[in-house]
Write a protein that holds these residues in place. Sequence first.
Motif, mmCIF file in Angstrom:
data_model
loop_
_atom_site.group_PDB
_atom_site.id
_atom_site.type_symbol
_atom_site.label_atom_id
_atom_site.label_comp_id
_atom_site.label_asym_id
_atom_site.label_seq_id
_atom_site.Cartn_x
_atom_site.Cartn_y
_atom_site.Cartn_z
ATOM 1 N N UNK A 1 4.162 -53.640 -102.102
ATOM 2 C CA UNK A 1 4.480 -55.208 -101.805
ATOM 3 C C UNK A 1 5.020 -55.694 -103.001
ATOM 4 N N UNK A 2 6.329 -55.350 -103.166
ATOM 5 C CA UNK A 2 7.410 -55.813 -103.780
ATOM 6 C C UNK A 2 7.037 -57.237 -104.066
ATOM 7 N N UNK B 1 3.466 -46.990 -106.466
ATOM 8 C CA UNK B 1 2.792 -46.049 -106.011
ATOM 9 C C UNK B 1 3.028 -45.926 -104.113
ATOM 10 N N UNK B 2 3.922 -46.223 -104.450
ATOM 11 C CA UNK B 2 4.577 -46.484 -102.325
ATOM 12 C C UNK B 2 6.419 -46.772 -102.433
ATOM 13 N N UNK B 3 6.899 -45.804 -102.568
ATOM 14 C CA UNK B 3 7.974 -46.693 -102.753
ATOM 15 C C UNK B 3 9.529 -47.015 -102.296
ATOM 16 N N UNK B 4 8.892 -48.295 -102.127
ATOM 17 C CA UNK B 4 9.733 -49.490 -100.847
ATOM 18 C C UNK B 4 11.233 -49.513 -101.891
ATOM 19 N N UNK B 5 12.002 -50.107 -100.452
ATOM 20 C CA UNK B 5 11.769 -49.483 -99.044
ATOM 21 C C UNK B 5 11.907 -48.188 -99.093
ATOM 22 N N UNK B 6 12.266 -47.637 -99.870
ATOM 23 C CA UNK B 6 13.127 -46.245 -99.314
ATOM 24 C C UNK B 6 12.211 -45.178 -98.201
ATOM 25 N N UNK C 1 14.589 -56.226 -100.222
ATOM 26 C CA UNK C 1 13.658 -55.659 -100.574
ATOM 27 C C UNK C 1 14.270 -54.645 -101.416
ATOM 28 N N UNK C 2 15.493 -54.159 -101.169
ATOM 29 C CA UNK C 2 16.147 -53.282 -102.179
ATOM 30 C C UNK C 2 16.478 -53.820 -103.563
ATOM 31 N N UNK C 3 17.076 -55.478 -103.024
ATOM 32 C CA UNK C 3 17.374 -55.687 -104.433
ATOM 33 C C UNK C 3 15.774 -56.462 -105.215
ATOM 34 N N UNK C 4 15.372 -56.755 -104.720
ATOM 35 C CA UNK C 4 13.134 -57.177 -105.255
ATOM 36 C C UNK C 4 13.367 -55.511 -106.048
ATOM 37 N N UNK C 5 13.679 -54.447 -105.992
ATOM 38 C CA UNK C 5 12.849 -53.193 -106.465
ATOM 39 C C UNK C 5 13.660 -53.625 -107.359
ATOM 40 N N UNK C 6 15.277 -53.262 -107.153
ATOM 41 C CA UNK C 6 15.946 -53.025 -108.601
ATOM 42 C C UNK C 6 16.064 -54.140 -109.807
ATOM 43 N N UNK C 7 15.395 -55.298 -109.020
ATOM 44 C CA UNK C 7 15.508 -56.169 -109.853
ATOM 45 C C UNK C 7 14.478 -55.905 -111.056
ATOM 46 N N UNK C 8 13.240 -55.942 -110.477
ATOM 47 C CA UNK C 8 11.719 -55.272 -111.364
ATOM 48 C C UNK C 8 11.549 -54.052 -111.743
#
Length: 408
Positions: free
Chosen positions: A112-113, A135-140, A158-165
């Motif tokens: 949950x990003x 533990x799970x590569x979201x959003x890939x 979601x990708x933008x959140x992933x990069x940011x975090x």
Amino acid sequence: MKILFINHFAGIPQKSDASLRHFNIARLQQRDNHQCSIITSSKSYQSKQKINTPQIFFDEIEYFFIDEFDSNKKNLFIKLLRMFSFSINLFWYFKKNYEKHNPDIVYASSPDLMTCLVAYYFSKKKHAKFVFEIRDIWPKSQVDLHNFSEKNPIIIFLKKIEIFLHNKSDKVVSNLPNYHNYLKKSAFSVNNYIHLPQFLDIKYYNKNYTECNISKEHQKIFHSFDHVCIFAGTIGSYYGINFMIDSIQSFNSSSDKKLALILIGDGDYRTKAENYLKKNNINDVFIIGTKNKSYLFNLIKKCSFSILSFPEKEIYQYGIASLKMFDYLYSGIPILMIGPFDKYSILKKSKNQFKSKFGILNEMLNEYHKLCNLDKAKRNEIKEDYKNILEKYCSAKTIKKELKEIFK
């Protein structure tokens, strides 16, 4: 030191214990005199139980529960709705209870990003370090496994959140064995990355998951067949449940030994599978709803072998840390790997491998024959092999160095 774990889908002892990763990490840190608490959903994703109290202690670990959108349906859209509602409710929870939590470290976990993003901003407000766990590569995973377009607005968001975090976290942690390769491929820094393997607190398992009686209905399965195999977890079309059912029919039509398959759990394919069994009068495949872990382990240990099944997908090159894989290892019965487990999971360490390509009937049947003909000595050898893997690579004592680095 005060450590606050935030995981939308955290396991809860005695309630929803499919994954107790953060509970067990918290217990280990508590032994080192850190004060740990966990924020999670009041409604378990694995079970249908709801916690109707705002907070409760389990083995000296304090849990805080956040409400979310509720639905009995289990599909990707519903999961996204639950993530969105949980993250919004978490935001307002922190607004209303700002003084309740004063952590030195906030440890937030995917998938949950959106919740991880809320956790990050809370950590900054509190001047706490932020640990981001994948533990799970979201959003890939949604692109590779569920055929979402990379241009889908939700995926872009979601990708933008992933990069940011990844860029803002003090430390990045993953239980996936090859996640460092994903970091490099994505041009993320690896300098603050720590691999924290999936692990079992074996003493906790031995103490809490004891022998229990299996129902007469389920005992009858073992009395009626020469061998029984089991697939535990999500009964989803993604895992090739239809291949398993058809392969059992093929095996029993050509073998003098009769083999039954138990599917235990829940998921989007369960109703379809039940209807398929009924329509075709199939009486060697049995579907059992979600059970507590003690019952599950007692059921698994009576089986001749267990089944793991993933299709071949690019994302698995970064590692597989399937929860049911560790339950099977703990149970000590032979594991049939359908898919890339022998390449990208801890099972590549095993000296005893039974494997088949996903959806290839002849390979599955060949492995069934091998597994149904194992003698007692070989089964004991496999059990010892799995025990050694857990103790050497996946036990609480093997991750002390990593935990010390994460929480220093």
